[in-house]
Design a protein around this motif. Structure first.
Motif, PDB file in Angstrom:
ATOM      1  N   VAL A   1      -1.107  -2.000  -6.111  1.00 49.37           N
ATOM      2  CA  VAL A   1      -2.547  -2.219  -6.277  1.00 49.37           C
ATOM      3  C   VAL A   1      -2.822  -3.658  -6.707  1.00 49.37           C
ATOM      4  O   VAL A   1      -3.784  -4.282  -6.245  1.00 49.37           O
ATOM      5  CB  VAL A   1      -3.127  -1.204  -7.278  1.00 49.37           C
TER       6      VAL A   1
ATOM      7  N   ILE B   1      -2.484  -5.971  -3.573  1.00 49.88           N
ATOM      8  CA  ILE B   1      -3.628  -5.846  -2.662  1.00 49.88           C
ATOM      9  C   ILE B   1      -4.890  -6.410  -3.306  1.00 49.88           C
ATOM     10  O   ILE B   1      -5.683  -7.091  -2.645  1.00 49.88           O
ATOM     11  CB  ILE B   1      -3.804  -4.379  -2.238  1.00 49.88           C
TER      12      ILE B   1
ATOM     13  N   GLY C   1       0.821  -1.210   0.000  1.00 50.60           N
ATOM     14  CA  GLY C   1       0.000   0.000   0.000  1.00 50.60           C
ATOM     15  C   GLY C   1       0.851   1.254   0.000  1.00 50.60           C
ATOM     16  O   GLY C   1       0.548   2.220  -0.704  1.00 50.60           O
TER      17      GLY C   1
END
Length: 104
Positions: free
Chosen positions: A65, A68, A18
């Motif tokens: 991204v 995740i 993140g």
């Protein structure tokens, strides 16, 4: 105590990508902002776009991204929260000996 440590490791596994995605977004934003800000400087003959910072930011953003998103997807797949087309395909079961296929 082992549960606390394992949860801490799981949170760190989500925080690090993140932060990488956030840093990548900032690199892309800064590269674009600097490029457009150079249009207002009359002493520069032509504006210069910093492509390498933009590409590094893009790669960091996509990696963060993507990690995740993959984490969430496989967690939801494990708990059967996804639509049927994303569920795991099960291989067909082999026939058992002595089943209803007529074998003796």
């Amino acid at each position: 105590m082992k549960l606390v440590i394992s949860r801490l490791i799981a949170i760190l596994l989500l925080v690090v990508p993140g932060l990488a995605a956030a840093y990548g977004f900032l690199l892309m934003k800064d590269a674009l902002f600097d490029y457009f800000a150079q249009f207002g400087n009359v002493s520069l003959p032509d504006p210069h776009f910093d492509l390498w910072h933009f590409l590094l930011g893009f790669v960091l953003f996509l990696a963060g991204v993507g990690f995740i998103g993959g984490w969430i997807f496989f967690r939801d797949r494990k708990h059967n929260y996804v639509s049927p087309r994303f569920r795991a395909k099960r291989p067909p079961r082999p026939p058992r000996d002595g089943s209803k296929t007529g074998g003796q």
